[in-house]
Every structure is written in structure tokens, then in C-alpha cells.
Design a protein around this motif. Structure first.
Motif, mmCIF file in Angstrom:
data_model
loop_
_atom_site.group_PDB
_atom_site.id
_atom_site.type_symbol
_atom_site.label_atom_id
_atom_site.label_comp_id
_atom_site.label_asym_id
_atom_site.label_seq_id
_atom_site.Cartn_x
_atom_site.Cartn_y
_atom_site.Cartn_z
ATOM 1 N N LEU A 195 29.385 55.653 47.064
ATOM 2 C CA LEU A 195 28.349 54.984 46.274
ATOM 3 C C LEU A 195 28.962 54.419 44.995
ATOM 4 N N ALA A 196 29.900 55.165 44.412
ATOM 5 C CA ALA A 196 30.570 54.685 43.206
ATOM 6 C C ALA A 196 31.349 53.395 43.489
ATOM 7 N N VAL A 197 32.053 53.352 44.617
ATOM 8 C CA VAL A 197 32.804 52.149 44.976
ATOM 9 C C VAL A 197 31.851 50.955 45.116
ATOM 10 N N GLU A 198 30.729 51.166 45.804
ATOM 11 C CA GLU A 198 29.768 50.078 45.989
ATOM 12 C C GLU A 198 29.179 49.624 44.659
ATOM 13 N N GLU A 199 28.820 50.564 43.790
ATOM 14 C CA GLU A 199 28.215 50.188 42.511
ATOM 15 C C GLU A 199 29.200 49.426 41.635
ATOM 16 N N GLN A 200 30.462 49.828 41.664
ATOM 17 C CA GLN A 200 31.466 49.076 40.909
ATOM 18 C C GLN A 200 31.577 47.651 41.448
ATOM 19 N N PHE A 201 31.465 47.507 42.743
ATOM 20 C CA PHE A 201 31.468 46.185 43.369
ATOM 21 C C PHE A 201 30.250 45.377 42.924
ATOM 22 N N TYR A 202 29.071 46.020 42.905
ATOM 23 C CA TYR A 202 27.847 45.324 42.513
ATOM 24 C C TYR A 202 27.925 44.828 41.072
ATOM 25 N N ILE A 203 28.602 45.566 40.208
ATOM 26 C CA ILE A 203 28.691 45.169 38.798
ATOM 27 C C ILE A 203 29.628 43.974 38.623
ATOM 28 N N VAL A 204 30.760 44.010 39.300
ATOM 29 C CA VAL A 204 31.796 42.999 39.075
ATOM 30 C C VAL A 204 31.618 41.765 39.958
ATOM 31 N N TRP A 205 31.152 41.961 41.193
ATOM 32 C CA TRP A 205 31.182 40.884 42.174
ATOM 33 C C TRP A 205 30.355 39.649 41.797
ATOM 34 N N PRO A 206 29.143 39.773 41.263
ATOM 35 C CA PRO A 206 28.399 38.552 40.910
ATOM 36 C C PRO A 206 29.156 37.662 39.930
ATOM 37 N N LEU A 207 29.886 38.285 39.001
ATOM 38 C CA LEU A 207 30.663 37.504 38.038
ATOM 39 C C LEU A 207 31.824 36.786 38.722
ATOM 40 N N LEU A 208 32.501 37.505 39.612
ATOM 41 C CA LEU A 208 33.611 36.894 40.333
ATOM 42 C C LEU A 208 33.123 35.801 41.279
ATOM 43 N N LEU A 209 31.944 35.999 41.850
ATOM 44 C CA LEU A 209 31.404 35.003 42.772
ATOM 45 C C LEU A 209 31.130 33.687 42.058
ATOM 46 N N LEU A 210 30.643 33.779 40.828
ATOM 47 C CA LEU A 210 30.409 32.547 40.056
ATOM 48 C C LEU A 210 31.698 31.758 39.884
ATOM 49 N N ALA A 211 32.799 32.477 39.670
ATOM 50 C CA ALA A 211 34.093 31.799 39.564
ATOM 51 C C ALA A 211 34.537 31.245 40.916
ATOM 52 N N LEU A 212 34.276 32.008 41.974
ATOM 53 C CA LEU A 212 34.680 31.581 43.312
ATOM 54 C C LEU A 212 33.954 30.309 43.733
ATOM 55 N N LEU A 213 32.711 30.169 43.273
ATOM 56 C CA LEU A 213 31.914 28.990 43.648
ATOM 57 C C LEU A 213 32.469 27.701 43.050
ATOM 58 N N LEU A 214 33.416 27.820 42.137
ATOM 59 C CA LEU A 214 34.041 26.624 41.574
ATOM 60 C C LEU A 214 35.012 25.980 42.549
ATOM 61 N N LEU A 215 35.426 26.732 43.573
ATOM 62 C CA LEU A 215 36.320 26.168 44.577
ATOM 63 C C LEU A 215 35.557 25.158 45.428
ATOM 64 N N PRO A 216 36.232 24.122 45.942
ATOM 65 C CA PRO A 216 35.514 22.995 46.543
ATOM 66 C C PRO A 216 34.917 23.223 47.921
ATOM 67 N N SER A 217 35.363 24.199 48.685
ATOM 68 C CA SER A 217 34.841 24.348 50.043
ATOM 69 C C SER A 217 34.611 25.816 50.395
ATOM 70 N N ARG A 218 33.665 26.027 51.305
ATOM 71 C CA ARG A 218 33.367 27.397 51.726
ATOM 72 C C ARG A 218 34.541 28.003 52.480
ATOM 73 N N TRP A 219 35.321 27.189 53.199
ATOM 74 C CA TRP A 219 36.471 27.714 53.924
ATOM 75 C C TRP A 219 37.520 28.234 52.948
ATOM 76 N N LEU A 220 37.720 27.522 51.861
ATOM 77 C CA LEU A 220 38.678 27.968 50.857
ATOM 78 C C LEU A 220 38.195 29.247 50.181
ATOM 79 N N ARG A 221 36.897 29.303 49.887
ATOM 80 C CA ARG A 221 36.328 30.505 49.271
ATOM 81 C C ARG A 221 36.478 31.708 50.190
ATOM 82 N N ALA A 222 36.137 31.512 51.460
ATOM 83 C CA ALA A 222 36.270 32.603 52.426
ATOM 84 C C ALA A 222 37.733 33.012 52.570
ATOM 85 N N GLY A 223 38.627 32.031 52.539
ATOM 86 C CA GLY A 223 40.050 32.326 52.652
ATOM 87 C C GLY A 223 40.550 33.192 51.512
#
Length: 620
Positions: free
Chosen positions: A150-178
Motif C-alpha cells: 500500500l505504501a508503494v502504491e500511495e507513493q506512486f499516487y503522490i508522484v505520478w500525476p506530476l510526472l504524467l503532466l511532464a510526460l504529456l509534453l511529448l508529441p505522441s502516445r507511442w513515445l510516451r508509452a515507450g
């Protein structure tokens, strides 16, 4: 004016993904069998990795849909919804379990303050890592040990939305998934790199960095399906495509099941690809199950599976505290070989508690929010006497639970009775205080003997050292036979492997002939081998002892030290409450069993050169 929870930005409409409830159900069932019926499903712990993949996929798909439909991601809204989902059941489980543990007393309270600190800060995994805790330590079955995930998941929940915003700056979904796939591979490789065969694997198993690959690969799938999740996946082009996905998903699901039956929590492959493979197979199952008209998804959504899947969070939270408390009430501490009745009782209580929690705590808070629930409770006090009584009762129970939890944290011991027994034995060994019983004298010394063992040998070490002066003992907690080859290779490199080798590693898991063959190959033909058999209330002990007997009988220079028969008549008197670990006097019985086996070796005829090609060393 205080903004109510209901005025928070709302996410995109929820979508039910076929098959995920059933997949959750299978995952939590695997974890329950792994914990409550040890040996029946040795790799059932991969259920946690299945949860990680599902969580990574669902959380990312939720954020992606919100971004796709609203053009933004509300971080406060996301974290508030996560708090509503996670905190109510967690607080209830921790406070209720701790209160009951306070009433019972004893080992169930061990290090409870440290555990609650980890639970309250969602850092249980790192608290245990930094303080030297072990997931695999059977000497102290801590009630909240399973909260590491649960601790691992909660740490992910705290950090991941912020990282996702940065990831969305990449031009394509394939690159993001990669990028996410690459990060997942990096995490798995980091686990493989840090894992040390034969050593405690808690650091690599608990670490957020080493165990993030499931969350990341689940997130990669959601990113890859960007823009398609809002309206549902596009319908397949034909029956052949649907069948192909269903077949691939079914094969992957069977593969996950095969890993659950074949992996072990101490196997090298588990940490060097096994857990990552389970995560990859889970992604394939999800991708197949969520497609429209998927047969696999509809089968996984069967009634019972869906019911259990929807309550899987509560079931996971409740099962281990309930199990340890059930054992404590029954007077048993054998978490690795519990009575079947205790396990069955724990399952019944877990399911009942999970249903009540889901219906009366989790669902109201998740749907209405903390403030609205608190207001409803306050309004009930001002309406009718029956409702007021119920509300006051709820508040009173909450105060008792919180107060009892604080009391338990203040009085909890820092070590279990078995840990204290072993510590006392080690202290006795170091200070050489007068023992309660003088071991039998013998002309045999320990100068030519190397002993490798688990916590049983560790507890018996003072008596062994007194009976066999000069013996070199390498014993540690929670070892099993599979660790022996690596330990022996290290001892050989250090020049510590002597002419007679004693192995006492049968307590913590099954033994197979290939491992024993590897041990013989490492020690070579010029050394004797003594195999100490096992005594413990665990279901694999009979098989272990039979395997050791068969192996030794086929090799002239290998003999059995019969600890099992030696201690059995006096087990109640000389062993700790777990009926596994000896005190000093029990240690003398352990030492005497080994000395008898040494005498058997000394009596062997020396003239075996013609048959075996070497002379036996003489035991002096």
C-alpha cells in the motif's frame, strides 16, 4: 466559506473495464492462500504484482481521460479521491486490530509503534528497510507487514500525476508509452542488480524503486490507449481478432497461474525476471479482457469473482492482522504452518469484516466525502433518540480505538519472545556465562567443523560452541536450504570451509535433491557432510526429513543428525512457544545429535579408495 468535497472538480465519467474486478479477485485470493496456507501456493505473493499493474493502468487511464475530456488534470481532486478510497478502511483496520492486540498482549504487539508510523505516513516499506525489518522474518509476524505494498502504491499516487503532466509534453502516445516501458524495464533490472542470492530480499522486494515496474507497465498500457478509453475501445474488426485477443489473454492468465505455483519467495528467478514476467503477463490479460465483447472479460466478471474483486482492498488489509490475531488467541505463533482451522476462521472473519467495512465505511466516504459523512453524523444526533444513540456510539467507539492504539504504541515490546530467546543465547555465547546444564564431554572438537544453519542453529549456537570448541558457525534467521550453495561458495572463498560441514537448513521450506547435489559438489569429495533434520509444526517438515534421509542413505560420507527424534519427547519442555527454537538446554540436545553423527562418521571404515577413488578424512 468552506468548500465541500462535492464541489471539487469531478473526473471524467467512470468506466467499468470488463474483467478487472475478477482479476483483482484472483490476485487477492492468491495472496490469501500464500499467507494462510503456506506451501499450497508458493508464488501466491505475485498477486501483489497483479494489483500493481491494475492500479497503474486504472489510475493512469483516469488521469488521461480527465485530461482528454476537460483539458486539464485536477491534482487536488485526484488526491482527495485517493484519500477517500484509501484512508477510511486503513484507519479502521489499524485501530481495530491494534486494540484487539492490546487486549491479547504478547508478541502481536511487537514493534507496533514502528508499524503504525509506517502506515500513517504511507512509508511502511522504507521504514522497514531503514530499520532493518524483514518481510521474510518468521520470528516476529508483525500485524501490518502487508502494508508495504500500500505504501508503494500511495507513493506512486503522490508522484505520478506530476510526472504524467511532464510526460504529456511529448508529441505522441507511442513515445510516451515507450518512456514508461523503458522505466519499467529499468526498475526490473535494478531489482535484479541489487538482489543478492542467499541474502534477505526485503530491500529489493519493498523498494519503490525496485518494485515500480508493475505500476509503470500498467501506466504504459493506459497511455498507449490514450484517446480511446473515454468512449471505450474500438470494436474489433472481426471474429478472428476477438478470438486472437481472447486466446492471448487466456494464455497469459494461465501463465500468471503457473508462476503462482512455481515461484518461491527466495528463488533467484523471482527477483531476476519472475516478478517482471508476472507483470507483463498481467498487462496482456488486461489488454485482452477490456476489449468489447471479450469472452475472457465476461468470464472474469462472473458474480463471485466480481463481488470479491470489489472488496479486494479491504480483504487485503484485513487478512493478515486477522490471521495473526487468530493465531495469538489460539496460542500459536506458527505463521508458516498454521492450523488449518485457524486459517479457515481467519478467512471467514476477513470476508465478514471486509463486507462490513465496504458497506458502512468505505462506500459512504468514497461517494459522499469526509465532510458530508461527518455532517450526517452530526445531524443524526439532533434528530431522534435512536439515531442520536447510534451516532454517539460510533463516536465513542472511535475514541476508544484511537486511545487504545496510542496505549498499544506506548507499551509495545521491541522484540518477540523467540527473538529474545535467540538474543539471550547469543549473549550467553559471547559472555560464556555458566550454562544451566553442562554438555556431555567428548573427545571430538570443532576445529575441523563448519556449520551453516538457520535460526534453530543460531539459538543452539552457545551449546554447540561449548560441546564442540572451535566450531565455525554461520547461522542466520529465515534461511532455507536453497541458500546453502551460495553461502558455502562464499565460505570456500574465505577459506572457512573445513573438513566436516554441517548443514541445518530444513526448517524454512522444502528441500530438493538438486540443491543437495549442488551442496555436495561445492564441498567436494574430501569433506564429510552432516545434514541436520528439522523439527517444526510446518507441513513440509515430513517431506524435508524424508528427502534428507534418502539423500544421506545414498552417500557414504553423508549422515543425518537426528534433531527431530532427539527433541520430540522434550519439545514442550525445551522449545520456545513456537515449538521450533531451543533454549540453552534444548541446544545441548541439538549439539548431542550432531556429536552422535560425528561419531558415526569417525567409525566409518577408512579403506574406500578403491570404490570411491579417495580416502575419507579422519574426524578427530
Amino acid at each position: 466559506m468552506v468548500t465541500s468535497a462535492s464541489s471539487l472538480p469531478q473526473p471524467a465519467a467512470r468506466i467499468h473495464y470488463a474483467g478487472l474486478d475478477g482479476l483483482r479477485a484472483l490476485a487477492v485470493a492468491g495472496v490469501l492462500v500464500y499467507h494462510l496456507f503456506p506451501g499450497a501456493l508458493p508464488g501466491g505473493f505475485i498477486g501483489v504484482d497483479v494489483f500493481f499493474v491494475i492500479s497503474g493502468f486504472l489510475i493512469t487511464s483516469l488521469l488521461m481521460r480527465e485530461h482528454h475530456t476537460q483539458g486539464r488534470i485536477s491534482l487536488s481532486g485526484f488526491w482527495t479521491r485517493r484519500a477517500r478510497r484509501i484512508i477510511p478502511a486503513l484507519v479502521l483496520v489499524v485501530t481495530a486490530s491494534t486494540t484487539i492486540a492490546l487486549v491479547i498482549g504478547g508478541d502481536v504487539l511487537v514493534r507496533i509503534g514502528r508499524q503504525i508510523l509506517g502506515a500513517a505516513t504511507f512509508s511502511y516499506n522504507w521504514v522497514e528497510i531503514t530499520t532493518g525489518g524483514s518481510y521474510f522474518d518468521a520470528l516476529s509476524p508483525e500485524m501490518f507487514r502487508t502494508l508495504w505494498s500500500l505504501a508503494v502504491e500511495e507513493q506512486f499516487y503522490i508522484v505520478w500525476p506530476l510526472l504524467l503532466l511532464a510526460l504529456l509534453l511529448l508529441p505522441s502516445r507511442w513515445l510516451r508509452a515507450g518512456v514508461l516501458v523503458a522505466a519499467s524495464i529499468g526498475s526490473a533490472l535494478w531489482m535484479a542488480h541489487l538482489f543478492a542470492p542467499g541474502a534477505d530480499a526485503t530491500r529489493v522486494y519493498y523498494g519503490t524503486d525496485t518494485h515500480a515496474f508493475g505500476l509503470l507497465i500498467g501506466a504504459a498500457l493506459a497511455v498507449l490507449l490514450e484517446g480511446r478509453l473515454g468512449a471505450g475501445l474500438p470494436r474489433s474488426n472481426g471474429r478472428a481478432t476477438r478470438v486472437t485477443f481472447d486466446v492471448a489473454g487466456t494464455i497469459a492468465l494461465v501463465g500468471v497461474g503457473a508462476l503462482a505455483f512455481s515461484l518461491g519467495d527466495g528463488d533467484d528467478f523471482t527477483y531476476r525476471g519472475g516478478l517482471a514476467l508476472a507483470s507483463l503477463l498481467t498487462v496482456i490479460v488486461i489488454a485482452a479482457a477490456i476489449r468489447p465483447r471479450s469472452v475472457l472479460g465476461s468470464r472474469l466478471d462472473a458474480g463471485a469473482l466480481r463481488w470479491l474483486g470489489r472488496r479486494s482492498y479491504g480483504v487485503y488489509l484485513w487478512h493478515w492482522p486477522v490471521f495473526t490475531l487468530t493465531l495469538a488467541v489460539s496460542g500459536s505463533t506458527a505463521t508458516q504452518a498454521p492450523p488449518v482451522t485457524a486459517s479457515l476462521v481467519a478467512i471467514v472473519i476477513t470476508l465478514a469484516a471486509s463486507e462490513l467495512s465496504f458497506r458502512f465505511v468505505e462506500t459512504p466516504v468514497r461517494t459522499r466525502g469526509f465532510r458530508d459523512c461527518a455532517r450526517a453524523l452530526t445531524r443524526a444526533v439532533r434528530t431522534s433518540i435512536p439515531r442520536a444513540a447510534v451516532s454517539i456510539g460510533i463516536v465513542a467507539v472511535a475514541l476508544v480505538l484511537v486511545g487504545s492504539t496510542g496505549t498499544a504504541m506506548a507499551v509495545s515490546p521491541q522484540s518477540s519472545s523467540v527473538e529474545q530467546l535467540i538474543a539471550n543465547a547469543q549473549k550467553s555465547s559471547q559472555t560464556k556465562t555458566a550454562p544451566p546444564k553442562t554438555p556431555a564431554k567428548s573427545t571430538v572438537t570443532g576445529e575441523n567443523i563448519t556449520a551453516v544453519g538457520d535460526s534453530v542453529m543460531l539459538a543452539a549456537a552457545p551449546a554447540l560452541e561449548d560441546s564442540l570448541p572451535g566450531i565455525d558457525i554461520d547461522a542466520s534467521v529465515s534461511r532455507s536450504m536453497y541458500t546453502a550453495p551460495g553461502i558455502l561458495e562464499d565460505l570456500e572463498q574465505q577459506g572457512r570451509l573445513r573438513s566436516t560441514v554441517i548443514i541445518g537448513l530444513g526448517t524454512n521450506g522444502p528441500v530438493n535433491e538438486s540443491t543437495l547435489d549442488e551442496i555436495v559438489e561445492i564441498i567436494g569429495p574430501e569433506r564429510h557432510l552432516i545434514l541436520v533434520n528439522a523439527y517444526a509444526p510446518r507441513d513440509w517438515i515430513e517431506g524435508v526429513n524424508a528427502e534428507l534421509d534418502s539423500f544421506a542413505a545414498a552417500r557414504r560420507t553423508s549422515v543425518i543428525a537426528d534433531w527431530s527424534d532427539a527433541i520430540d519427547p522434550r519439545a514442550t519442555e525445551l522449545l520456545a512457544a513456537d515449538r521450533i527454537h531451543p533454549g540453552y538446554e534444548g541446544g545441548t540436545v541439538y549439539a548431542e545429535a550432531i556429536m552422535r553423527s560425528l561419531q558415526v562418521l569417525a567409525d566409518l571404515p577408512p579403506a574406500v579408495t578403491e570404490q570411491y577413488g579417495y580416502n575419507l578424512p579422519v574426524v578427530r
